[in-house]
Design a protein around this motif. Structure first.
Motif, PDB file in Angstrom:
ATOM      1  N   UNK A 258       2.260  12.066  -6.873  1.00  0.00           N
ATOM      2  CA  UNK A 258       2.186  12.312  -5.199  1.00  0.00           C
ATOM      3  C   UNK A 258       3.457  11.794  -4.672  1.00  0.00           C
ATOM      4  N   UNK A 259       3.879  12.608  -3.708  1.00  0.00           N
ATOM      5  CA  UNK A 259       4.999  12.353  -3.041  1.00  0.00           C
ATOM      6  C   UNK A 259       4.933  12.730  -1.550  1.00  0.00           C
ATOM      7  N   UNK A 260       5.430  11.911  -0.619  1.00  0.00           N
ATOM      8  CA  UNK A 260       5.317  12.228   0.669  1.00  0.00           C
ATOM      9  C   UNK A 260       7.183  12.169   1.433  1.00  0.00           C
ATOM     10  N   UNK A 261       7.315  13.227   1.925  1.00  0.00           N
ATOM     11  CA  UNK A 261       8.382  13.638   2.640  1.00  0.00           C
ATOM     12  C   UNK A 261       8.255  12.940   4.054  1.00  0.00           C
TER      13      UNK A 261
ATOM     14  N   UNK B 222       4.016  -0.868   7.843  1.00  0.00           N
ATOM     15  CA  UNK B 222       3.434  -0.092   8.619  1.00  0.00           C
ATOM     16  C   UNK B 222       3.548   1.333   8.423  1.00  0.00           C
ATOM     17  N   UNK B 223       2.666   2.142   9.021  1.00  0.00           N
ATOM     18  CA  UNK B 223       3.155   3.583   8.742  1.00  0.00           C
ATOM     19  C   UNK B 223       3.763   4.311  10.181  1.00  0.00           C
TER      20      UNK B 223
ATOM     21  N   UNK C 196      -1.997  -0.263  12.422  1.00  0.00           N
ATOM     22  CA  UNK C 196      -0.957   0.356  12.185  1.00  0.00           C
ATOM     23  C   UNK C 196      -0.838   1.680  12.444  1.00  0.00           C
ATOM     24  N   UNK C 197      -1.861   2.656  12.592  1.00  0.00           N
ATOM     25  CA  UNK C 197      -1.631   3.907  12.592  1.00  0.00           C
ATOM     26  C   UNK C 197      -2.026   4.374  14.218  1.00  0.00           C
TER      27      UNK C 197
ATOM     28  N   UNK D  25      -1.989   8.549   4.893  1.00  0.00           N
ATOM     29  CA  UNK D  25      -1.398   8.694   3.480  1.00  0.00           C
ATOM     30  C   UNK D  25      -0.063   7.791   3.425  1.00  0.00           C
ATOM     31  N   UNK D  26       0.884   7.939   4.345  1.00  0.00           N
ATOM     32  CA  UNK D  26       1.979   7.261   4.700  1.00  0.00           C
ATOM     33  C   UNK D  26       1.854   5.753   4.622  1.00  0.00           C
TER      34      UNK D  26
END
Length: 273
Positions: free
Chosen positions: A183-186, A167-168, A228-229, A209-210
């Protein structure tokens, strides 16, 4: 052979559930709306029902009230305690929140059918249902390609805690840092980067995106994404989801020079691996 009715308006998820159940040795009936479900129940009496609550037309709660003693496992994205309590008190045998692990779903189905066989619910006992492996109500799910554990749902591959999709909303399997190629996500700072280039995202774009980065290469249906979102972006609808995804794709392309998100016609989206 036990027969299970799958009542869910998401055709893709319903198809996956049907394949899973048939490979586990069950017969499957399908309905895509509350109205269709009631028509089905007038003609047939399945041994168990998997019921989504958010159905077009007649709601899942209304269908539940007319199941007439058939054990019902509610499978829904609604995760509020009050909703769960209300549905259970109204007669549901069990409640499973989306996203879910298919092994847990199969186990819950086996438990309810075992109760039915033993006459726990006041119904006469039924004969044991066994699959080819001799186990009641168990079986490995394989994708259309014949490979176990690919597609929208993960199979029973012996790995604990695998979910149908991650899930997000900070559920299991989502690290504080997600990466796919450059591509990176903090997730702590809620920041996206393509290489060294920062990408400014709206709240909804970040949630999308997450979710995609937690499931690289896996096709997510539009309804599954909304499920999920929804906690983070309650204003996002199926029609606006396409706009948010389009804006997100454009931003990522501008920063990285390529398209990171693939549209799967008639189904949903996936992150390019």
């Amino acid at each position: 052979m036990y027969t299970i009715a799958v009542i869910d308006d998401d055709m893709y998820i319903g198809d996956m559930l049907q394949r899973l159940l048939e490979e586990a040795g069950y017969g499957v009936l399908r309905a895509y709306s509350g109205t269709e479900a009631l028509m089905l129940l007038e003609r047939r009496r399945p041994d168990l029902i998997l019921l989504d609550l958010m159905l077009p037309g007649i709601s899942g709660e209304e269908v539940l009230a007319k199941t007439q003693g058939i054990p019902v496992i509610v499978v829904s994205a609604k995760n509020g305690i009050q909703e769960k309590v209300s549905v259970l008190l109204d007669g549901a045998a069990d409640y499973l929140t989306k996203p879910f692990d298919v092994r847990e779903l199969l186990a819950r189905i086996a438990v309810q059918l075992r109760k039915r066989e033993q006459g726990v619910d006041g119904q006469p006992g039924c004969g044991a249902n066994q699959n080819a492996g001799g186990q009641p109500g168990c079986g490995a799910y394989q994708s259309a390609g014949g490979q176990s554990g690919h597609g929208a749902y993960q199979s029973a591959d012996g790995q604990p805690g695998r979910r149908a999709y991650q899930s997000a909303g900070g559920q299991s399997g989502c690290s504080a840092h997600l990466a796919c190629g450059n591509l990176a996500l903090d997730c702590d700072l809620r920041e996206a980067r393509v290489g060294e280039q920062a990408v400014r995202l709206t709240r909804t774009e970040y949630a999308i995106l997450k979710l995609l980065m937690a499931n690289p290469g896996r096709v997510l249906t539009k309804s599954a994404m909304l499920d999920c979102i929804s906690a983070d972006t309650p204003d996002c609808t199926e029609s606006s989801l396409k706009v948010h995804v389009s804006n997100l794709r454009r931003k990522l392309m501008q920063a990285g020079g390529k398209d990171y998100i693939e549209s799967v016609w008639g189904i949903g989206f996936k992150l390019q691996e």
